[in-house]
Scaffold this active site. Structure first.
Site, PDB file in Angstrom:
ATOM      1  N   GLY A  34       0.820  -1.347  -0.049  1.00  0.00           N
ATOM      2  CA  GLY A  34       0.062   0.154  -0.052  1.00  0.00           C
ATOM      3  C   GLY A  34       0.733   1.323  -0.024  1.00  0.00           C
ATOM      4  O   GLY A  34       2.035   1.329  -0.185  1.00  0.00           O
ATOM      5  N   LEU A  36       0.317   3.546  -2.060  1.00  0.00           N
ATOM      6  CA  LEU A  36       0.713   3.410  -3.683  1.00  0.00           C
ATOM      7  C   LEU A  36       1.018   4.781  -4.111  1.00  0.00           C
ATOM      8  O   LEU A  36       0.920   5.687  -3.895  1.00  0.00           O
ATOM      9  CB  LEU A  36      -0.361   2.967  -4.214  1.00  0.00           C
ATOM     10  CG  LEU A  36      -0.943   1.693  -3.863  1.00  0.00           C
ATOM     11  CD1 LEU A  36      -2.082   1.193  -4.723  1.00  0.00           C
ATOM     12  CD2 LEU A  36       0.159   0.649  -4.096  1.00  0.00           C
ATOM     13  N   GLU A  38       3.716   6.389  -8.048  1.00  0.00           N
ATOM     14  CA  GLU A  38       3.958   5.799  -9.582  1.00  0.00           C
ATOM     15  C   GLU A  38       4.792   4.636  -9.786  1.00  0.00           C
ATOM     16  O   GLU A  38       4.501   4.024 -10.760  1.00  0.00           O
ATOM     17  CB  GLU A  38       4.523   7.095 -10.071  1.00  0.00           C
ATOM     18  CG  GLU A  38       3.672   8.017 -10.640  1.00  0.00           C
ATOM     19  CD  GLU A  38       2.569   7.624 -11.763  1.00  0.00           C
ATOM     20  OE1 GLU A  38       3.067   6.770 -12.591  1.00  0.00           O
ATOM     21  OE2 GLU A  38       1.529   7.682 -11.621  1.00  0.00           O
ATOM     22  N   HIS A  40       4.804   1.846  -7.993  1.00  0.00           N
ATOM     23  CA  HIS A  40       3.448   0.711  -8.012  1.00  0.00           C
ATOM     24  C   HIS A  40       2.787   0.714  -9.301  1.00  0.00           C
ATOM     25  O   HIS A  40       2.399  -0.186 -10.048  1.00  0.00           O
ATOM     26  CB  HIS A  40       2.691   0.747  -6.817  1.00  0.00           C
ATOM     27  CG  HIS A  40       3.272   0.821  -5.677  1.00  0.00           C
ATOM     28  ND1 HIS A  40       3.491   1.728  -4.543  1.00  0.00           N
ATOM     29  CD2 HIS A  40       3.910  -0.488  -4.817  1.00  0.00           C
ATOM     30  CE1 HIS A  40       4.094   1.442  -3.564  1.00  0.00           C
ATOM     31  NE2 HIS A  40       4.468   0.180  -3.695  1.00  0.00           N
ATOM     32  N   LYS A 152      13.710  -1.825  -8.242  1.00  0.00           N
ATOM     33  CA  LYS A 152      14.285  -1.130  -6.829  1.00  0.00           C
ATOM     34  C   LYS A 152      14.506  -1.995  -5.683  1.00  0.00           C
ATOM     35  O   LYS A 152      15.695  -1.797  -5.025  1.00  0.00           O
ATOM     36  CB  LYS A 152      13.114   0.004  -6.405  1.00  0.00           C
ATOM     37  CG  LYS A 152      13.433   0.588  -5.181  1.00  0.00           C
ATOM     38  CD  LYS A 152      12.538   1.527  -4.616  1.00  0.00           C
ATOM     39  CE  LYS A 152      12.830   1.901  -3.349  1.00  0.00           C
ATOM     40  NZ  LYS A 152      12.706   1.018  -2.284  1.00  0.00           N
ATOM     41  N   VAL A 179      11.218   3.246 -11.046  1.00  0.00           N
ATOM     42  CA  VAL A 179      10.733   4.555 -11.267  1.00  0.00           C
ATOM     43  C   VAL A 179      11.349   5.519 -10.298  1.00  0.00           C
ATOM     44  O   VAL A 179      11.198   5.417  -9.299  1.00  0.00           O
ATOM     45  CB  VAL A 179       8.913   4.541 -11.266  1.00  0.00           C
ATOM     46  CG1 VAL A 179       8.632   6.022 -11.286  1.00  0.00           C
ATOM     47  CG2 VAL A 179       8.527   3.420 -12.055  1.00  0.00           C
ATOM     48  N   SER A 188       9.602   5.745  -3.367  1.00  0.00           N
ATOM     49  CA  SER A 188       9.464   4.673  -2.020  1.00  0.00           C
ATOM     50  C   SER A 188       8.320   5.308  -1.096  1.00  0.00           C
ATOM     51  O   SER A 188       8.251   6.452  -0.938  1.00  0.00           O
ATOM     52  CB  SER A 188      10.657   4.585  -1.614  1.00  0.00           C
ATOM     53  OG  SER A 188      10.721   3.776  -0.078  1.00  0.00           O
TER      54      SER A 188
HETATM   55  P1  AMP Z   1       5.972  -2.371  -1.612  1.00  0.00           P
HETATM   56  O1  AMP Z   1       4.682  -1.722  -1.616  1.00  0.00           O
HETATM   57  O2  AMP Z   1       6.871  -1.423  -0.936  1.00  0.00           O
HETATM   58  O3  AMP Z   1       6.099  -3.641  -0.874  1.00  0.00           O
HETATM   59  O4  AMP Z   1       6.323  -2.618  -3.159  1.00  0.00           O
HETATM   60  C1  AMP Z   1       5.362  -3.316  -4.043  1.00  0.00           C
HETATM   61  C2  AMP Z   1       6.226  -3.546  -5.350  1.00  0.00           C
HETATM   62  O5  AMP Z   1       6.231  -2.210  -5.928  1.00  0.00           O
HETATM   63  C3  AMP Z   1       7.704  -4.086  -5.040  1.00  0.00           C
HETATM   64  O6  AMP Z   1       7.714  -5.174  -6.190  1.00  0.00           O
HETATM   65  C4  AMP Z   1       8.474  -2.935  -5.171  1.00  0.00           C
HETATM   66  O7  AMP Z   1       9.815  -3.442  -5.820  1.00  0.00           O
HETATM   67  C5  AMP Z   1       7.804  -2.288  -6.180  1.00  0.00           C
HETATM   68  N1  AMP Z   1       8.275  -0.787  -6.137  1.00  0.00           N
HETATM   69  C6  AMP Z   1       8.514   0.161  -5.129  1.00  0.00           C
HETATM   70  N2  AMP Z   1       8.921   1.141  -5.298  1.00  0.00           N
HETATM   71  C7  AMP Z   1       9.121   0.980  -6.753  1.00  0.00           C
HETATM   72  C8  AMP Z   1       9.556   1.898  -7.911  1.00  0.00           C
HETATM   73  N3  AMP Z   1      10.015   3.085  -7.312  1.00  0.00           N
HETATM   74  N4  AMP Z   1       9.716   1.610  -9.084  1.00  0.00           N
HETATM   75  C9  AMP Z   1       9.333   0.238  -9.384  1.00  0.00           C
HETATM   76  N5  AMP Z   1       8.926  -0.430  -8.484  1.00  0.00           N
HETATM   77  C10 AMP Z   1       8.513  -0.314  -7.192  1.00  0.00           C
END
Ligand code: AMP
Length: 306
Positions: A34, A36, A38, A40, A152, A179, A188
Site C-alpha cells: 500500500g 501506492l 507511481e 507501484h 528497486k 521509477v 518509495s
Molecule cells: P512495496 O509496497 O514497497 O512492498 O512495493 C510493492 C512492489 O512495488 C515491489 O515489487 C516493489 O519493488 C515495487 N516498487 C516500489 N517502489 C518502486 C519504484 N520506485 N519503481 C518500481 N517498482 C517499485
C-alpha cells in the site's frame, strides 16, 4: 473493481475472473504494502498490458519487519490506494487482515538460505523469510499467471525468482524498472519520512549507482574501485550513514572481486528519519536494464541502452 478481504472471498472472486475471460485466461498479480505511488502504478500498467485481468494485494506484512522497525507507523491509506487501483483498471483487490494471512497456529515459513542473510538480510535478519513466506502464500491464494516486482528492491526480486523456481510454483516473475524522481531518487513509500534536508541528500544513492555504471561503461572491472567510486558519491549525503555498498553476482549475491558477469550494484543508507535502499543491475558491458524515470525528459539521465 471487487475488493475482498478473506481467503474464501478471494477464491470465489478469482474463480469468477478466470471464468469471465477467454480460454487462455491470464491473471497478472502485483503484491504491495500500500501507500501506492507511481512506482507501484508502473507495475499495474505492465500487468494490464500482459494479462486479461489484474489482481492487487495490499498487506503490510508484520513478519518482514524487525521489532524495532516501522511496522506500526508504516503509511496506510486504504481509500487513496483503492482509488488509485480503480483508476488503473485493477479487477480485484485483496486486502487481508494479519489473521487471514497467518491463520491461528500457523508455523510454516519459506527459508531462502544465504540469499536472505546477506545485504538487506544482514541488517534485517528474518526479513526475507517474512517476504518469501507471504509472497508464496499470496501466489497460492491468487494463482496468478505472472507476478510483477520492482527492480528497486533488487534483492527481493532475486529472492522471489529463486524460491518460485525452487518450489516449482507455476508463476512467471516479471521484474519492472525502477521509477525515479527527476533527480534520480527512487520512489518509495518511505520517502515521506524524510526531512527536507535529508530529501536533498537522498539522490546521492542514485548518483553513486550511476557513477559505478559510468565507470563500468568506461571499462572499469575492479570491484574495489567501483565500490570506492560509489562510496565517494555517498559522502555528499552527510546526514546518512552507509549500511552497505555492494557489487554482487546477480543470481547468488556473492560479492565479486572482478566484474566478469551480470551483477547487482546495491546500497543502503541510514538517514536519521528513514533507511533508503537502491540498486542497479550492471554487467561487464554497462547497466543491464534501462533506468526508468517518471520524468524522462526532465532528468536527462535515465534512459540508457539495455
Ligand atoms: P512495496 O509496497 O514497497 O512492498 O512495493 C510493492 C512492489 O512495488 C515491489 O515489487 C516493489 O519493488 C515495487 N516498487 C516500489 N517502489 C518502486 C519504484 N520506485 N519503481 C518500481 N517498482 C517499485
Amino acid at each position: 473493481m471487487r475488493v475482498v478481504r478473506t481467503r474464501s472471498e478471494l477464491a470465489g472472486a478469482r474463480g469468477a475472473l478466470a471464468a469471465s475471460t477467454a480460454s487462455a485466461a491470464s491473471i497478472g498479480f502485483v503484491p504491495t504494502m500500500g501507500a501506492l505511488h507511481e512506482g507501484h502504478a508502473s507495475l499495474f500498467r505492465r500487468a494490464s498490458q500482459q494479462n486479461n485481468s489484474v489482481v492487487a494485494s495490499i498487506f503490510v506484512n508484520p513478519t518482514q519487519f524487525l521489532p524495532n522497525e516501522d511496522f506500526s507507523k508504516y503509511p496506510r491509506d486504504e481509500a487513496a490506494d483503492l482509488a488509485m487501483l480503480e483508476s488503473l483498471g485493477v479487477d480485484l483487490a485483496f486486502l487481508p487482515s494479519v489473521e487471514e494471512m497467518y491463520p491461528p497456529g500457523a508455523v510454516t515459513s519459506v527459508d531462502v538460505g544465504r540469499l536472505g542473510d546477506v545485504l538487506e538480510g544482514a541488517s534485517r535478519p528474518g526479513h526475507f523469510r517474512g517476504v518469501a513466506t507471504v509472497v508464496a502464500t499470496l501466489f497460492n491464494l491468487v494463482q496468478p499467471t505472472r507476478a510483477y516486482f520492482g527492480q528497486k528492491d533488487g534483492q527481493q526480486s532475486i529472492v522471489v525468482d529463486r524460491f518460485t523456481r525452487d518450489l516449482g510454483l507455476p508463476v512467471e516473475i516479471v521484474i519492472c524498472p525502477t521509477v525515479r524522481e527527476s533527480n534520480g531518487l527512487a520512489l518509495s513509500s518511505r520517502n515521506r519520512y524524510l526531512t527536507d534536508h535529508e530529501r536533498l541528500q537522498a539522490p546521492a544513492l542514485f548518483r553513486a549507482l550511476e557513477a559505478a555504471a559510468d565507470a563500468v561503461a568506461g571499462g572499469e572491472t575492479s570491484v574495489d574501485r567501483l565500490r570506492e567510486r560509489m562510496g565517494s558519491e555517498l559522502e555528499v549525503a552527510s546526514l546518512g550513514t552507509p549500511d552497505y555498498v555492494s557489487i554482487a553476482d546477480a543470481e547468488t549475491l556473492e560479492e565479486l572481486r572482478t566484474l566478469d558477469r551480470p551483477a547487482l550494484a546495491s546500497l543502503a543508507v541510514r538517514f536519521p528519519s528513514a533507511r533508503l535502499i537502491d540498486c542497479l543491475p550492471i554487467g561487464p558491458i554497462g547497466p543491464i536494464h534501462p533506468i526508468h524515470s517518471i520524468y524522462p525528459s526532465a532528468s536527462g539521465s535515465p534512459s540508457r541502452p539495455a
